[in-house]
Design a protein around this motif. Sequence first.
Motif: not given
Length: 292
Positions: A235-242, A283-292
């Motif tokens: 659901r949030n491709t930014w999470a792959l930064l993890g 992951t914190g950054i990913a959550f902040a960017l990708g949940q909107g």
Amino acid sequence: MATVAQWIEGARIRTFPNAIAPVLVGTGAAAGIDEFDPAIAVLALAVSMLLILGVNFANDYSDGIRGTDADRVGPFRLVGSGAAEPGAVRTAAWVCFGLAALAGIGVVVLSGQWWMLALGALCIAGAWFYTGGRKPYGYAGLGEVAVFVFFGLIAVLGTQFTQAAGVTGFGIGGAVAIGSFSSAVLVANNLRDIPTDRTTGKRTLAVLLGDRDTRTLYVTLVLVPFLITVLVALRNTWALLGFLALPLLVTSLRAVLTGAKGRKLIPALRDTGFAMLLWAVATGIAFALGQG
């Protein structure tokens, strides 16, 4: 009398990622639904940092007076080494717990979640009775469970809830991941200490499971966060930064899987903590960017 340098070493600064990581992930989860509150986030970080300082000093005191640290291969201990009086270390623990309580009251006042006062009291009790009291639960194989709950579920979801007045699926996933990482740090620590803990009667989970199964547990726990990364990335491709954190675990996994013992396992604690912190930042950054 212990020196300032010895007190700093006794504080076990390398455990600080366990306190910082859950606040980063919980705050990122809150920011992702536009509920970031910087004042609460800072106070939540203070609570977490002070609690881990308190539990480190409390463990130093309780293990020291029981003689558990008399023949230790791990980090320096104030009481076990004879550098500090037990009463001074106990006082340091309770000063940290008291300051954590004050910061926690600040969180409660700002968030309006007064019921969390009871949760804060539970956290302080959990920190003390881990190795303190007549029947410490850390001596009964429950340490990893407590770390998962307190520095995973409660720390992450409490941080998000006090800012957002609710939790999200991403927050729950992050809480499970951080709880797994934190538990893995303790597993690595207890794996190293199996021989001395068994001799002194400290029945940690590692002692109960034995060497081989404890190593399997460590590997499982450090892989859980990356499984969660994959699931969140649907659901949030930014999470792959993890996955940036995975290379930090190569040395630790090699040491655990090849049967390293004693001091050779100390880097595994450090690297697991650093991996947790990097995973939390990403992951914190990913959550902040990708949940909107």
